[in-house]
Scaffold this motif. Sequence first.
Motif, PDB file in Angstrom:
ATOM      1  N   PHE A   1       0.530  -1.236  -0.410  1.00 41.85           N
ATOM      2  CA  PHE A   1       0.010   0.020   0.032  1.00 41.85           C
ATOM      3  C   PHE A   1       0.734   1.294  -0.325  1.00 41.85           C
ATOM      4  O   PHE A   1       0.304   2.859  -0.572  1.00 41.85           O
ATOM      5  CB  PHE A   1      -1.041   0.162   1.321  1.00 41.85           C
ATOM      6  N   GLY A   2       2.336   1.316  -0.176  1.00 40.56           N
ATOM      7  CA  GLY A   2       2.931   2.144   0.468  1.00 40.56           C
ATOM      8  C   GLY A   2       2.833   2.948   1.304  1.00 40.56           C
ATOM      9  O   GLY A   2       2.238   2.771   2.765  1.00 40.56           O
ATOM     10  N   PHE A   3       4.268   4.049   1.824  1.00 39.30           N
ATOM     11  CA  PHE A   3       4.402   4.448   2.972  1.00 39.30           C
ATOM     12  C   PHE A   3       3.664   5.603   3.647  1.00 39.30           C
ATOM     13  O   PHE A   3       3.090   6.263   4.644  1.00 39.30           O
ATOM     14  CB  PHE A   3       5.561   4.928   3.227  1.00 39.30           C
ATOM     15  N   ASN A   4       2.743   6.342   2.797  1.00 40.31           N
ATOM     16  CA  ASN A   4       2.045   7.068   2.436  1.00 40.31           C
ATOM     17  C   ASN A   4       0.559   7.165   2.758  1.00 40.31           C
ATOM     18  O   ASN A   4      -0.613   8.444   2.371  1.00 40.31           O
ATOM     19  CB  ASN A   4       2.380   8.485   1.248  1.00 40.31           C
ATOM     20  N   GLY A   5       0.425   5.987   2.942  1.00 37.25           N
ATOM     21  CA  GLY A   5      -0.971   5.958   3.229  1.00 37.25           C
ATOM     22  C   GLY A   5      -2.507   6.344   2.344  1.00 37.25           C
ATOM     23  O   GLY A   5      -3.279   7.031   2.429  1.00 37.25           O
ATOM     24  N   SER A   6      -2.114   5.485   0.954  1.00 36.85           N
ATOM     25  CA  SER A   6      -2.580   5.843  -0.248  1.00 36.85           C
ATOM     26  C   SER A   6      -3.366   4.406  -0.176  1.00 36.85           C
ATOM     27  O   SER A   6      -3.862   3.911  -1.763  1.00 36.85           O
ATOM     28  CB  SER A   6      -1.436   5.920  -1.004  1.00 36.85           C
ATOM     29  N   ALA A   7      -3.882   4.235   0.931  1.00 40.58           N
ATOM     30  CA  ALA A   7      -4.510   2.790   0.637  1.00 40.58           C
ATOM     31  C   ALA A   7      -6.201   3.168   0.522  1.00 40.58           C
ATOM     32  O   ALA A   7      -6.558   2.135  -0.402  1.00 40.58           O
ATOM     33  CB  ALA A   7      -4.237   1.630   1.637  1.00 40.58           C
ATOM     34  N   GLN A   8      -6.073   4.572   0.306  1.00 37.88           N
ATOM     35  CA  GLN A   8      -7.548   5.187   0.684  1.00 37.88           C
ATOM     36  C   GLN A   8      -8.379   6.391  -0.418  1.00 37.88           C
ATOM     37  O   GLN A   8      -6.810   7.485  -0.789  1.00 37.88           O
ATOM     38  CB  GLN A   8      -8.608   4.362   1.347  1.00 37.88           C
ATOM     39  N   THR A   9      -9.202   6.539  -0.552  1.00 32.31           N
ATOM     40  CA  THR A   9      -9.040   7.176  -1.981  1.00 32.31           C
ATOM     41  C   THR A   9     -10.643   8.264  -1.294  1.00 32.31           C
ATOM     42  O   THR A   9     -11.529   7.469  -1.399  1.00 32.31           O
ATOM     43  CB  THR A   9      -9.292   8.174  -3.017  1.00 32.31           C
ATOM     44  N   LYS A  10     -10.660   9.431  -0.697  1.00 30.49           N
ATOM     45  CA  LYS A  10     -11.927  10.295  -0.953  1.00 30.49           C
ATOM     46  C   LYS A  10     -12.960  10.599  -2.217  1.00 30.49           C
ATOM     47  O   LYS A  10     -12.195  11.281  -2.727  1.00 30.49           O
ATOM     48  CB  LYS A  10     -11.808  11.373  -0.029  1.00 30.49           C
TER      49      LYS A  10
ATOM     50  N   ASN B   1      -8.543   1.991  -2.434  1.00 28.69           N
ATOM     51  CA  ASN B   1      -7.778   1.907  -3.778  1.00 28.69           C
ATOM     52  C   ASN B   1      -7.255   0.529  -4.284  1.00 28.69           C
ATOM     53  O   ASN B   1      -7.077   0.390  -5.984  1.00 28.69           O
ATOM     54  CB  ASN B   1      -6.647   2.520  -3.523  1.00 28.69           C
ATOM     55  N   VAL B   2      -7.850  -0.724  -3.740  1.00 32.73           N
ATOM     56  CA  VAL B   2      -7.475  -2.145  -3.908  1.00 32.73           C
ATOM     57  C   VAL B   2      -8.686  -2.715  -3.655  1.00 32.73           C
ATOM     58  O   VAL B   2      -9.485  -2.985  -2.712  1.00 32.73           O
ATOM     59  CB  VAL B   2      -6.118  -2.601  -3.863  1.00 32.73           C
ATOM     60  N   MET B   3      -9.675  -3.694  -4.620  1.00 31.04           N
ATOM     61  CA  MET B   3      -9.946  -4.972  -4.050  1.00 31.04           C
ATOM     62  C   MET B   3      -9.674  -6.113  -3.942  1.00 31.04           C
ATOM     63  O   MET B   3      -9.239  -6.411  -5.137  1.00 31.04           O
ATOM     64  CB  MET B   3     -11.250  -4.470  -4.814  1.00 31.04           C
ATOM     65  N   LYS B   4      -9.806  -6.785  -2.976  1.00 31.85           N
ATOM     66  CA  LYS B   4      -9.560  -8.590  -3.340  1.00 31.85           C
ATOM     67  C   LYS B   4     -10.491  -9.480  -4.598  1.00 31.85           C
ATOM     68  O   LYS B   4     -11.413  -9.220  -3.364  1.00 31.85           O
ATOM     69  CB  LYS B   4      -9.046  -9.213  -2.146  1.00 31.85           C
TER      70      LYS B   4
ATOM     71  N   MET C   1      -8.161   0.586  -8.239  1.00 25.71           N
ATOM     72  CA  MET C   1      -9.210   1.896  -8.665  1.00 25.71           C
ATOM     73  C   MET C   1      -8.577   2.012  -9.765  1.00 25.71           C
ATOM     74  O   MET C   1      -7.826   2.941 -10.777  1.00 25.71           O
ATOM     75  CB  MET C   1      -8.958   2.113  -7.319  1.00 25.71           C
ATOM     76  N   ASN C   2     -10.119   2.246 -11.064  1.00 24.84           N
ATOM     77  CA  ASN C   2      -9.926   2.460 -11.756  1.00 24.84           C
ATOM     78  C   ASN C   2     -10.001   4.468 -12.128  1.00 24.84           C
ATOM     79  O   ASN C   2      -9.177   5.103 -13.177  1.00 24.84           O
ATOM     80  CB  ASN C   2      -9.984   1.798 -12.846  1.00 24.84           C
ATOM     81  N   GLY C   3     -10.955   4.475 -11.256  1.00 28.08           N
ATOM     82  CA  GLY C   3     -11.829   5.859 -11.228  1.00 28.08           C
ATOM     83  C   GLY C   3     -13.035   5.114 -10.564  1.00 28.08           C
ATOM     84  O   GLY C   3     -13.439   4.000 -10.618  1.00 28.08           O
ATOM     85  N   GLY C   4     -13.534   6.775  -9.636  1.00 28.59           N
ATOM     86  CA  GLY C   4     -14.318   6.370  -8.907  1.00 28.59           C
ATOM     87  C   GLY C   4     -15.643   8.398  -8.784  1.00 28.59           C
ATOM     88  O   GLY C   4     -14.249   8.465  -9.225  1.00 28.59           O
TER      89      GLY C   4
END
Length: 188
Positions: free
Chosen positions: A14-23, A31-34, A42-45
Amino acid sequence: MKKFIALLSLVLFFGFNGSAQTKIGGIVMPNVMKVDGEYLKMNGGGVREKYWIDLYVGVLYLENKSSDAEKIMSADEKMAIKLRIVSGMVSNSKLEDAVREGMEKSTKGNMEPYKARLEKLIKEGFGEDVEDGDIFDLVYVPGKGTSLIKNQKTLVTVEGLDFKKAIFGVWLCDEPAQESLKKKMLGN
């Protein structure tokens, strides 16, 4: 040691910057889905609105990012659409109507090949009340079909790549549920 390695793997994934989610529209989405043992990106939303009311946040997840709607709809590969209900105005009957109308547009009025499968999806998928905060996932897995999952519980799976193309077309076809949401799902 195993726990440490698992934690380290997650951090690196997920990276160190906490980018596992998007508002999106004030709602935090992953940002990802298993899906079936594989992580989709995530392609977009964006937000589905009607009469200036936010109804749900919709996110498209793919193996590889793409902005080609036709290619996405036709692809026989894992993908998903996540819908997070953000309004109490959304009900079972409104969801049913929206899916029926969207399928009609997606198939350009040629509903006959999809009719029985659509009725199965609606009957088994929209039986319970819809509440603000509910999460619906439409998940396609090649060889299995398209599953409708509500709040992490699989309600129904419908077979066929052709059905996946038609149901994903509700958001991605030439006459989508909302043009601005389609653009955002395509990463534009």
